[in-house]
Design a protein around this motif. Structure first.
Motif, PDB file in Angstrom:
ATOM      1  N   UNK A   1      37.478  63.949  40.636  1.00 24.64           N
ATOM      2  CA  UNK A   1      38.902  64.123  40.337  1.00 24.64           C
ATOM      3  C   UNK A   1      39.720  63.139  41.167  1.00 24.64           C
ATOM      4  N   UNK A   2      40.783  62.601  40.581  1.00 24.43           N
ATOM      5  CA  UNK A   2      41.574  61.623  41.314  1.00 24.43           C
ATOM      6  C   UNK A   2      42.056  62.211  42.634  1.00 24.43           C
ATOM      7  N   UNK A   3      41.836  61.504  43.702  1.00 29.44           N
ATOM      8  CA  UNK A   3      42.218  62.000  45.018  1.00 29.44           C
ATOM      9  C   UNK A   3      43.663  61.611  45.301  1.00 29.44           C
ATOM     10  N   UNK A   4      44.521  62.594  45.273  1.00 27.21           N
ATOM     11  CA  UNK A   4      45.930  62.328  45.583  1.00 27.21           C
ATOM     12  C   UNK A   4      46.171  62.538  47.058  1.00 27.21           C
ATOM     13  N   UNK A   5      47.142  61.877  47.556  1.00 29.94           N
ATOM     14  CA  UNK A   5      47.538  62.106  48.937  1.00 29.94           C
ATOM     15  C   UNK A   5      49.007  62.491  48.934  1.00 29.94           C
TER      16      UNK A   5
ATOM     17  N   UNK B   1      54.174  61.710  42.410  1.00 28.52           N
ATOM     18  CA  UNK B   1      52.809  61.460  42.913  1.00 28.52           C
ATOM     19  C   UNK B   1      51.999  60.658  41.903  1.00 28.52           C
TER      20      UNK B   1
END
Lengths: 787, 243
Positions: free
Chosen positions: A398-402, A424
């Motif tokens: 899964x796309x790693x958001x910060x 985001x």
């Protein structure tokens, strides 16, 4: 067809809308390249061929009167290939059915015209019989505007005596491709033309037997134009030589040059913009496509397809889009280039002017577009080729958001979570977001860079016709007359006020730079005409010293307080230093102004004037015209209203057509960028959006996610686009400025507003089209499937 | 058909009457749900079992307001939900139903807390996001993004998101389908805890028969119909489930 090719075509069909949006941006690039360069080539090649075939001269000079024997001396100058002496006189003409007097340039035709330079191209009819004292040939545009044909009659006043000429032919000539009356800026199609008559007729009428007053010289290849001009000037000085000049200062040639320059500056700016945006769109779309086909790529590799063949598969996809874009662009460009060339053919008299279909240009346009597309695809394709099969077949992490917002900006405001999602998501793909912003900004910039010129032209018109040259008409004498002639004009019917002026042809110079211009002398108290500086503040004509237009001062590299050298091209011909007192603004041509008396002193000729500016009672205008026709010795009248009409007509044809094209192209960019951006955004977030619908979010609320992204992108693009557009406009001022006219650099807030409006509308429309897909989101599928 | 008698209409939260759904598949018509009569009472924990294609998911979609019935009726309390338009169904889902998906369907760009807030922001009488996460045992993972959480943790965030608006009905479609047994049990514990503490009527779809022991009632679907309904006399705690 291989299985991969079948997949390719199915993919194309599935993504047809995105493919088309990208292809259209590419098409815009191809089309602008074709229009700009193709029209340039058409004009340039046609001009060169015409010049060559009809022996257009290289150097030109006029004299008061020189015996034909001098022609041999000119021919003997080193570097001179051929020489042609003619009689050339401006004269008034009376066209039946036209109230306003017209003027014509009478040019002599030698008996043996085959030898000469600037040869005629006969469009129809025949040349006058050498003995046919009343026969003449007329220039094409003038003939068309007045409906002349073989046998038409034209009354011309030659040296005070009216003669009836019978037109026997319609012709063109390389020295009058663009024919403007002396002292005017725009061609006055119906009221100025060139009339060629047998030499004997002009020699008789103007008492110039065995003499000439205009000479053209063709140079040997490699000869120094400068040296020939210097020799020619020395040789012609005793005969009233007014200074020889090269093609660069020959009116018709200079106009064509400035047109070519404008085309060139257009074709340098626009195509790269479109190709850049196209490359970005390709990159964005392909990256997403490859992300979606990750598992397929893994499968293909697992069953033995090489990395190269998979990479090539995606390159083929992009090449197919490019082929589509090129095909549309070539068709569009050929059509629009042909239309533009046709437009030019109405202003410029060429024997034939057709749109150049140079195969090399088509190849270049196609090639660069392909290259831009492949360059845009490179990164994504490389990623696909390098993907190890085992990794590819497992679902992506899964796309790693910060938490970029809170982390970087210490944001404490509690945003609605949908807005957090929007920000985001945009920040998660910074390059794509930046690309979208830049793409939209370029579209704004193209608009600002073209729309400003509407205001620029309006400003120039207002400046010239309402603020400075406020006379209703100008009467130009044929030659000069004593100041008392102004009083005579004042007594004519309908003339309310008359102000004399003197136009003195001079060579003005500073250092090595010289130009041939007319200095206008006016009374210090003149009120019909006045001079303004860049800030529209009135500049009074000083008792001594010279006022220069800013463009002329720039060319001469002088400013107030500097000294320039002035050599009158008539009278004393003594070079004199004159100081520059101030600069004034002036957009049409190069100008210089002096107090009337001071100018008259410069040539020590007493109170001679060249003409009168008048204000006219419009109710009496017809009476005035009738009187002027009866008294041709009074000179030629030009009405400001007609000049303004001509100016607007010319501008409308050229500029507004171009602007219309640019606005559509900018719309295509904006639409293409937003459409692809939102389709990809939807593709990435479609599952989340469907989940939100299940959780009870309304369609409108879910649509906000998409529309807000577009809004953020579009809003961020505006200031950047304005700034870029400002630079483009500034570049265009530089690119379009010629010695014939300069554009005032005025950009009002409305230019930015209109540009933003167009881009926002295009963005909104494509956003709403994509939004319709949100209504069709499959809520049931998201319950069961994973991405 | 062994249908549960409608004992007290006032405690019935959900009721269906000959609820039918057919799909056109080319020239043939497939009956996905065949005239199902069913009632769920407030506070019940119901496990719905059945093989693929038995109609249990179609049933859930219809009572969840995600799909339109072909015929028959469904009521939520006094409101008939069959025949409602898109806007009214959206309102129904928004105010009354909580969903838990097989693959969690969290928003990857939002933290656990923010995923819950996404829903509480549009709910009428929500609990605090922190409270909901605390209930599923994730108080210490609230500021993690989905990518930083395990599957079980993600599913518990999804449960917290579903219950934070205090729905009357919680619909879970294979909530443990993507999880191993150990994490699956933790998720089931969260579901039973919510049911016990908040009284939320909970319908759990699964084809994992081991889960049946934690339900008040077990409804088995086959061929678009309810094949059996059993009441669990000896209801077990989620921790005792094994598969």
């Amino acid at each position: 067809m291989s299985a991969l090719h079948i997949k390719l075509f199915r993919e194309m069909r599935r993504l047809w809308a995105q493919v088309l949006a990208i292809a259209l941006v590419m098409a815009a690039g191809v089309a602008t390249l074709l229009i700009g360069v193709g029209t340039y080539q058409s004009l340039d090649q046609t001009r060169n061929a015409y010049y060559q075939a009809n022996r257009f001269a290289d150097v030109f000079a006029t004299v008061t009167r020189a015996p034909r024997s001098v022609l041999q001396d000119i021919a003997d100058i080193d570097g001179v290939l051929a020489v042609d002496g003619r009689i050339s006189k401006i004269a008034l003409a009376d066209i039946e059915g036209v109230e306003e007097p017209a003027s014509v340039l009478l040019v002599s035709l030698a008996e043996d015209s085959v030898q000469g330079l600037n040869r005629l191209y006969l469009r129809s009819g025949r040349l006058p019989e050498p003995s046919g004292a009343t026969e003449a040939v007329v220039s094409e545009i003038f003939a068309e505007a007045n409906g002349f044909r073989a046998g038409s009659q034209l009354k011309v006043v030659m040296n005070g005596a009216q003669r009836q000429l019978t037109l026997v032919g319609v012709a063109l000539s390389p020295d009058y491709v663009y024919a403007v009356a002396p002292g005017e800026i725009m061609p006055n199609e119906g009221r100025f033309g060139v009339v060629w008559v047998p030499e004997s007729v002009l020699a008789g009428a103007y008492d110039l037997s065995g003499a000439f007053n205009a000479v053209s010289v063709r140079l040997l290849p490699g000869a120094s134009e400068r040296e020939v001009i210097a020799r020619l000037d020395r040789l012609l000085a005793p005969f009233g030589g007014q200074g020889a000049y090269g093609r660069a200062q020959q009116t018709s040639h200079a106009y064509l040059d400035s047109e070519l320059m404008q085309l060139q500056s257009m074709s340098r700016v626009l195509p790269p913009v479109f190709l850049l945006v196209a490359a970005f769109l390709v990159n964005m779309t392909l990256t997403r496509l490859i992300a979606l086909e990750r598992e397929q790529i893994g499968l293909l590799k697992a069953i033995g397809y090489s990395a190269w063949s998979i990479g090539w598969h995606y390159v083929e996809f992009v090449l197919l889009i490019a082929v589509l874009g090129i095909a549309i662009g070539l068709a569009l460009g050929t059509w629009a280039g042909g239309a533009l060339t046709e437009l030019y053919a109405r202003f410029y008299s060429f024997p034939v002017l057709v749109f150049s279909r140079e195969p090399s240009l088509y190849l270049i346009a196609g090639g660069t577009t392909m290259a831009a597309a492949v360059l845009g695809a490179l990164r994504a394709v490389r990623a696909a080729a390098r993907l190890p099969p085992a990794v590819a077949m497992s679902p992506p992490a899964p796309p790693a958001y910060r938490n970029l917002l809170a982390g970087r900006f210490g944001l404490v405001i509690e945003l609605r979570k949908t807005w957090v999602m929007v920000s985001r998501h945009l920040l998660h793909w910074p390059w794509r977001t930046a690309g979208g912003v830049i793409g939209l900004a370029l579209s704004v910039a193209v608009l600002v860079g073209s729309l400003w010129s509407v205001g620029g032209v309006d400003y120039m018109i207002d400046y010239t016709f309402n603020r400075t040259e406020r006379q209703d008409a100008t009467i130009n004498f044929l030659g000069t007359r004593p100041a008392s002639a102004a009083q005579a004009v004042e007594r004519l019917p309908g003339v309310l006020a008359a102000e004399p002026f003197r136009a003195l042809g001079v060579e003005i110079g500073s250092g090595h730079v010289t130009r041939r211009i007319a200095i206008i002398g006016r009374p210090a108290a003149a009120s019909l005409t006045r001079l303004l500086d860049t800030n529209l503040t009135r500049v009074d004509i000083p008792e001594s010293g010279l006022l220069l237009t800013r463009s002329l001062a720039d060319i001469l590299r002088v400013g107030p307080g500097d000294i320039v050298n002035i050599r009158p091209l008539e009278g004393t011909r003594q070079s004199r230093p004159v100081h520059v007192s101030a600069l004034v603004e002036g957009y049409l041509g190069l100008g210089a102004y002096m107090e009337l008396g001071a100018l008259q002193d410069l040539v020590a000729e007493g109170d001679q004037i060249s003409g009168v500016n008048v204000s006219v009672d419009t109710l009496m205008q017809d009476a005035l015209f009738a009187r002027l026709k009866q008294t041709p010795s009074l000179g030629q009248i030009s009405m400001q209203t007609v000049a303004l009409q001509q100016f607007r007509a010319t501008m409308a044809q050229n500029l507004y057509v171009m602007i219309g094209v640019l606005v559509s192209l900018a719309g295509i960019i904006a639409f293409g960028v937003v459409y692809n951006f939102s389709r990809i955004s939807l593709s990435e977030q479609g599952r989340e959006m469907a989940s939100l619908r299940v959780l009870g979010f309304t369609r409108a609320e879910v649509s906000t996610l998409l529309l807000a992204e577009i809004a953020v992108l579009t809003l961020l693009a505006q200031p950047l686009g304005w700034a870029l557009g400002f630079l483009v406009a500034f570049g265009m001022v530089e690119g379009f400025s010629s010695e014939i006219f300069t554009m005032p650099f005025v950009i009002g807030p409305e230019v930015f507003a209109y540009s933003s409006l167009v881009v926002m509308t295009a963005a909104l429309v494509s956003g709403l089209i994509v939004r319709r897909r949100i209504d069709r989101l499959d809520m049931i599928a998201v319950l069961k499937t994973r991405e | 058909m062994p249908n549960e008698p409608a004992d007290d209409a006032r405690t019935q939260l959900l009721r269906t009457d000959k609820l039918t759904k057919t799909y056109a598949m080319g020239s043939t018509t497939v009956v996905a749900l065949d005239a199902v009569d069913f009632a769920a009472h407030a506070g019940e924990f119901i496990v719905i079992l059945g093989p693929s294609g038995s109609g249990k998911s179609t049933f859930l979609n219809l009572v969840g307001g995600l799909d339109m019935a072909t015929s028959g009726q469904a009521w939520f309390r006094d409101q008939q939900i069959t025949g409602l338009g898109d806007a009214a169904l959206t309102r129904y889902r928004r105010n009354s139903v909580g969903f838990v998906f097989q693959f969690y369907n969290l928003v990857p760009s939002l933290t656990a807390r923010e995923n819950v807030k996404l829903v509480t922001e549009i709910a009428k009488t929500p609990m605090r996001a922190e409270e909901a996460l605390d209930m599923v045992g994730l108080a210490d993972r609230m500021d993690h993004f989905p990518a930083q959480l395990s599957g079980g943790e993600q599913q518990r965030v999804a449960i917290a998101r579903a219950i934070a608006k205090r729905p009357d009905l919680l619909l879970c479609d294979e909530p443990t389908g993507a999880l191993d047994s150990k994490t699956g049990i933790v998720v089931l514990e969260a579901l039973t805890k919510v049911n016990a503490e908040m009284g939320t009527t909970t319908l759990v779809i699964t084809h994992n028969a081991a889960i049946r022991t934690i339900a008040h009632r077990v409804v088995s679907f086959a061929d678009g119909r309810i094949a059996s309904i059993e009441r669990n006399a000896d209801r077990q705690a989620a921790a005792s489930v094994r598969w």
